[in-house]
Design a protein around this motif. Structure first.
Motif, PDB file in Angstrom:
ATOM      1  N   ARG A 188      94.205 -33.406  32.678  1.00  0.00           N
ATOM      2  CA  ARG A 188      92.864 -33.464  32.105  1.00  0.00           C
ATOM      3  C   ARG A 188      92.930 -34.066  30.708  1.00  0.00           C
ATOM      4  NH1 ARG A 188      91.922 -32.688  36.556  1.00  0.00           N
ATOM      5  NH2 ARG A 188      91.140 -30.847  37.575  1.00  0.00           N
ATOM      6  N   VAL A 203      91.917 -33.623  27.149  1.00  0.00           N
ATOM      7  CA  VAL A 203      91.528 -32.472  26.343  1.00  0.00           C
ATOM      8  C   VAL A 203      91.372 -32.920  24.914  1.00  0.00           C
ATOM      9  CG1 VAL A 203      92.225 -30.182  25.563  1.00  0.00           C
ATOM     10  CG2 VAL A 203      92.825 -30.941  27.859  1.00  0.00           C
ATOM     11  N   GLN A 228      91.651 -32.403  21.170  1.00  0.00           N
ATOM     12  CA  GLN A 228      92.432 -31.533  20.302  1.00  0.00           C
ATOM     13  C   GLN A 228      92.567 -32.205  18.959  1.00  0.00           C
ATOM     14  OE1 GLN A 228      96.636 -31.030  21.201  1.00  0.00           O
ATOM     15  NE2 GLN A 228      96.331 -28.830  21.032  1.00  0.00           N
ATOM     16  N   GLN A 280      91.951 -37.662  21.414  1.00  0.00           N
ATOM     17  CA  GLN A 280      91.951 -37.484  22.847  1.00  0.00           C
ATOM     18  C   GLN A 280      93.391 -37.584  23.348  1.00  0.00           C
ATOM     19  OE1 GLN A 280      89.350 -36.749  24.744  1.00  0.00           O
ATOM     20  NE2 GLN A 280      87.950 -36.817  23.028  1.00  0.00           N
ATOM     21  N   GLN A 321      96.747 -33.856  28.830  1.00  0.00           N
ATOM     22  CA  GLN A 321      97.528 -32.639  28.911  1.00  0.00           C
ATOM     23  C   GLN A 321      97.667 -32.274  30.374  1.00  0.00           C
ATOM     24  OE1 GLN A 321      95.957 -29.398  26.675  1.00  0.00           O
ATOM     25  NE2 GLN A 321      97.145 -27.893  27.780  1.00  0.00           N
ATOM     26  N   GLN A 350      98.276 -29.612  33.089  1.00  0.00           N
ATOM     27  CA  GLN A 350      98.247 -28.162  33.248  1.00  0.00           C
ATOM     28  C   GLN A 350      99.307 -27.781  34.257  1.00  0.00           C
ATOM     29  OE1 GLN A 350      94.260 -27.423  34.519  1.00  0.00           O
ATOM     30  NE2 GLN A 350      93.416 -27.662  32.471  1.00  0.00           N
TER      31      GLN A 350
END
Length: 196
Positions: A182, A184, A186, A190, A193, A195
């Motif tokens: 995805r 994400v 942070q 951009q 990451q 999961q």
């Protein structure tokens, strides 16, 4: 006139980069002894001209805006690293309150005066003052924040579009991992990451 405009563009671009990194580089400079080094004295006339140059550029407002953004970044970082309870929230709030009370924009402005002194001669400063005192210079100073915001937004949109395309393509190449990857947000960057 072209030389003055080119110099002004270079100056504003450099200034914005310095502003953006000021909060991130402060601790590093302090560790390296940068905060304890005494800069050579600046000619008072040149210092006054540099400070006068900062007025039409809105340096004080930029420093304050950068401080607000930096404070929010500190808040987010701390919130992610302390317990998610009332005591953790109190700690973060106390940090932000103390930071805002101790941070002095005038100290940062004085650091910028030293930086300008190092990179520009008195004649350069006078030329920039003349430019920013002109109708074109005033328009340039007024429009640059808007232009920079548009440039950042366009760059962010282009980067996000490309990242989504790359992620879409990689999901086909890495079906097991790619389905969980995805984008994400942070710290305003951009990133992709995975999961697990």
């Amino acid at each position: 006139m072209k030389a003055v405009l080119a110099l002004a563009i270079l100056y504003v671009g450099t200034f914005l980069i310095v502003i953006q990194g000021a909060s991130q580089n402060f601790v590093k400079a302090a560790k390296q002894g940068g905060a304890n080094q005494i800069a050579p004295p600046i000619d008072p006339v040149k210092e006054a001209d540099i400070r006068a140059l900062m007025e039409p550029l809105g340096v004080r407002d930029l420093v304050q805006d950068s401080t607000v953004r930096g404070t929010e970044q500190f808040r987010e970082s701390l919130l992610a690293s302390v317990p998610k309870n009332e005591r953790g929230q109190q700690f973060v709030n106390a940090f932000v309150d103390n930071y805002q009370r101790k941070f002095n924009p005038d100290d940062t402005t004085s650091q910028f005066v030293s930086i300008y002194d190092k990179h520009f001669t008195e004649d350069d400063i006078k030329g920039l003052l003349e430019f920013y005192g002109s109708p074109l210079g005033q328009k340039y100073a007024a429009e640059m924040p808007k232009i920079n915001a548009e440039i950042k937004a366009a760059n962010r949109a282009a980067g996000t579009r490309v990242a989504k395309e790359v992620l879409h393509d990689l999901r086909k190449e890495y079906p097991g991992i790619g389905t969980h990857a995805r984008l994400v947000k942070q710290s305003s960057i951009q990133i992709v990451q995975a999961q697990r």
